[in-house]
Design a protein around this motif. Structure first.
Motif, short mmCIF file in Angstrom:
data_model
loop_
_atom_site.label_atom_id
_atom_site.label_comp_id
_atom_site.label_asym_id
_atom_site.label_seq_id
_atom_site.Cartn_x
_atom_site.Cartn_y
_atom_site.Cartn_z
N SER A 158 0.85 -1.20 0.00
CA SER A 158 0.00 0.00 0.00
C SER A 158 0.88 1.24 0.00
O SER A 158 1.89 1.30 0.71
CB SER A 158 -0.89 -0.01 1.24
OG SER A 158 -1.75 1.10 1.25
N TRP A 159 0.43 2.28 -0.76
CA TRP A 159 1.28 3.45 -0.98
C TRP A 159 0.50 4.75 -0.93
O TRP A 159 -0.71 4.78 -1.16
CB TRP A 159 1.96 3.34 -2.36
CG TRP A 159 2.75 2.07 -2.49
CD1 TRP A 159 2.30 0.88 -2.99
CD2 TRP A 159 4.08 1.86 -2.06
NE1 TRP A 159 3.30 -0.07 -2.92
CE2 TRP A 159 4.41 0.50 -2.35
CE3 TRP A 159 5.06 2.66 -1.48
CZ2 TRP A 159 5.66 -0.05 -2.07
CZ3 TRP A 159 6.31 2.13 -1.19
CH2 TRP A 159 6.60 0.79 -1.48
N VAL A 160 1.26 5.81 -0.65
CA VAL A 160 0.78 7.18 -0.86
C VAL A 160 1.51 7.71 -2.07
O VAL A 160 2.75 7.66 -2.14
CB VAL A 160 1.07 8.08 0.36
CG1 VAL A 160 0.59 9.51 0.07
CG2 VAL A 160 0.42 7.53 1.62
N THR A 161 0.76 8.22 -3.04
CA THR A 161 1.41 8.68 -4.26
C THR A 161 0.57 9.78 -4.90
O THR A 161 -0.53 10.10 -4.43
CB THR A 161 1.61 7.50 -5.24
OG1 THR A 161 2.47 7.90 -6.31
CG2 THR A 161 0.29 6.99 -5.78
N GLY A 162 1.09 10.37 -5.96
CA GLY A 162 0.40 11.46 -6.62
C GLY A 162 -0.95 11.05 -7.17
O GLY A 162 -1.14 9.91 -7.64
N ALA A 163 -1.89 11.98 -7.11
CA ALA A 163 -3.25 11.74 -7.63
C ALA A 163 -3.44 12.35 -9.00
O ALA A 163 -4.58 12.42 -9.49
CB ALA A 163 -4.28 12.28 -6.65
N ASP A 164 -2.35 12.81 -9.62
CA ASP A 164 -2.39 13.42 -10.96
C ASP A 164 -3.20 14.71 -10.98
O ASP A 164 -3.74 15.12 -12.00
CB ASP A 164 -2.94 12.43 -12.00
CG ASP A 164 -2.17 11.12 -12.00
OD1 ASP A 164 -0.93 11.18 -12.11
OD2 ASP A 164 -2.79 10.05 -11.84
N GLN A 165 -3.30 15.34 -9.82
CA GLN A 165 -3.96 16.64 -9.68
C GLN A 165 -3.08 17.53 -8.80
O GLN A 165 -2.49 17.05 -7.83
CB GLN A 165 -5.34 16.49 -9.02
CG GLN A 165 -6.29 15.55 -9.74
CD GLN A 165 -7.54 15.29 -8.91
OE1 GLN A 165 -8.11 16.21 -8.31
NE2 GLN A 165 -7.99 14.05 -8.87
#
Length: 587
Positions: free
Chosen positions: A375-382
């Protein structure tokens, strides 16, 4: 061999060359062994060429002893064989290309797989002719973008390259082992510390691949070694220990959150800990997924973007990534490139905008640690938004896996799980089981014992002959000069006559001639009008294994003998000097 410094073509320098980055470059130039002709191109002066030929002799001795046969190809080569193997294109800007007066294309040989393959194809047609091992010691040319470190990385260099030709893979394994054993003998004789590490085959192709690295603190290659087993590998070839797949059941759903002003990993972690604190522990950079976009420039000039996902606590190692994508070249992903793909939100790029199935069409490869169920935290492309609890294999599927993240001290050994430690070295030799790539491209087939045409399998084995001279210096010097191992030194004894007493010079001259007749190689500093201090500094800089000083102590019936490596000094009765020096040089 007797060399007299009064007539020797030699000038030593007291100041370091301005462009010297490493000890070998600095000392070889100062000691008058090499001289720069152009960037990455050096001339060999008499003493330097003597060292070079000694290295060449050792390499040739051991190659001949193992049963390899020496040939010699031209350095100026036609385009056609390299077209057949596709390396005319794959080498890109790294080769020197030229045309003859009729407009035909040629290149200066960077390596000679194609020529060896065609030679065997021309002369051999049966399994009974194999195996055969051929080698050459030849000048190579590569148009290095940034030649550096003197003769360690130049545009012109001398290399021993050998090739084995076998009927099957079992025979290739025996040829590979025979070359490996010969390399161990060669590097043992060259007299520097080295390690054998697993390596990438790179643009050469093939399967099994090992490098021989001279250990050096400022070497350009980083390698790892396990502290609990015998695993060693160039960082380019290190693999991540397999990560357990985590079941999806019970994992929270992914959710997008506002994370303003968090374009960096550090700013993101600080925001997570302030706005979304965890119950079990603080957020760390390793909880985040960093997506780095690069551009691949293919040998034909075409360009394709590539996205690489790594844990946020690690950087993408460009050298590791380059080894994975060869023969393509890594180039920066520019602002214009971002503008051309508006779905990429710089600082907030996530898997949603990546992958060959997405509108951007950007191939997305991830580090093996990003396994299914993690599981990760990553960019939401916003802009200013990230997605939390994004699970690999459930919420996104990358196009594949790539070993491109930096390797660190303490990482786990892929073999036994022990901690890894890093060190640096200089690549001195590289051996490959090439397989059938070049034989297939150039049609090298022979009849097997059943009368059937089969493709020959090949091995490739290289040693940097000119580079070895520098590697020895990197491994064997001190603050005042070079310390040559005896077998490669340009002379066994550096004999100094000091002072103004003619009797000193007469004795030293007789001793020099007697040593020469006894087969001892002598560098005789017979210069008159040069102070003892200058002679001593030159002797220490030039680095012969034994320094013998004939000076004022001759009136007391002794000369001084110094060991360059240990610094030990001893007085030797003048009447015993000849036999003492002969014994020291023989021992």
């Amino acid at each position: 061999m007797l060399l007299r410094m009064s007539t020797l073509f030699l000038r030593t320098l007291r100041e370091d060359p301005a462009d010297a980055e490493v000890p070998s470059h600095r000392l070889l130039v100062r000691a008058g062994y090499i001289r720069r002709a152009a960037p990455g191109i050096y001339s060999w002066l008499p003493l330097g060429y003597e060292v070079f030929r000694n290295v060449e002799r050792i390499v040739r001795d051991e190659m001949n002893a193992m049963g390899a046969q020496e040939v010699h190809f031209p350095a100026l080569l036609p385009r056609e064989p390299y077209e057949a193997s596709n390396r005319w294109t794959e080498y890109g800007d790294n080769i020197f290309r030229l045309k003859d007066r009729k407009g035909a294309d040629y290149l200066l040989g960077p390596t000679h797989e194609e020529m060896f393959t065609l030679l065997v194809k021309d002369l051999y047609s049966s399994y009974k002719d194999l195996p055969v091992w051929l080698y050459q010691i030849q000048t190579k040319y590569r148009d290095e973008q940034r030649p550096r470190a003197g003769i360690l990385r130049g545009r012109e260099f001398v290399m021993k390259d050998s090739y084995s030709f076998d009927i099957d893979d079992e025979s290739l394994s025996r040829s590979y082992q025979a070359h490996r054993d010969a390399y161990v003998r060669i590097f043992d004789r060259l007299g520097f510390d080295y390690v054998i590490v697993d390596a990438m085959a790179g643009a050469m192709g093939g399967s099994a691949s090992e490098e021989f690295l001279a250990t050096a603190e400022n070497g350009e290659d980083t390698y790892v070694r396990c502290t609990t087993c015998d695993y060693t590998a160039n960082v380019e070839a290190v693999t991540v220990r397999p990560v357990d797949i985590v079941p999806f059941d019970g994992l929270p759903a992914a959710h997008v959150e506002d994370t303003p002003d968090t374009p960096t990993i550090d700013s993101l972690v600080d925001h997570l800990n302030a706005a979304f604190p965890r119950d079990d522990r603080p957020w760390h950079a390793a909880d985040t997924l960093k997506n780095v976009v690069v551009m691949l420039k293919q040998p034909d000039g075409s360009r394709q973007p590539l996205a690489v996902g790594v844990p946020g606590d690690r950087e993408v190692d460009e050298k590791r990534l380059q080894a994975q994508v060869e023969p393509a070249e890594l180039v920066a992903f520019t602002e214009d490139d971002f503008a051309a793909i508006p779905s990429l939100m710089k600082g907030y790029i996530g898997p949603g905008a990546l992958g060959s199935d997405n509108p951007s069409g950007i191939r997305f490869l991830v580090d093996p640690r990003i396994a299914d169920g993690t599981s990760w935290v990553t960019g939401a492309d916003q802009d200013g938004r990230h997605v939390l609890d994004l699970v690999a294999g459930r919420d996104f599927t990358p196009d594949g896996v790539i070993e491109a993240a930096e390797v660190r001290e303490g990482d786990l050994c892929p073999r036994d799980g022990g901690p890894l430690e890093t060190a640096r070295g200089i690549e001195m030799g590289h051996i490959f089981q090439l397989g059938r790539r070049y034989a297939e491209a150039l049609g090298l087939k022979v009849l097997d014992e059943n009368g059937k045409l089969v493709t020959v399998t090949m091995g490739s084995y290289g040693i940097g002959v000119s580079r070895a001279v520098a590697a020895i210096v990197e491994n064997s010097h001190d603050d005042i000069g070079i310390i040559w191992p005896r077998e490669v030194a340009p002379a066994d004894v550096h004999l100094l006559a000091t002072g103004k007493d003619p009797g000193v010079y007469d004795f030293a001259d007789r001793l020099a001639r007697d040593l020469d007749e006894a087969g001892v190689r002598v560098l005789f500093d017979d210069r008159k009008g040069v102070s003892p201090g200058v002679k001593f500094k030159d002797a220490e800089l030039l680095g012969m294994p034994t320094i013998a000083v004939v000076g004022k102590n001759l009136s007391e019936g002794v000369i001084e003998v110094r060991d360059r490596a240990s610094g030990d000094r001893r007085d030797v009765p003048s009447g015993e000097a000849l036999q003492s020096l002969i014994a020291e040089c023989a021992g």
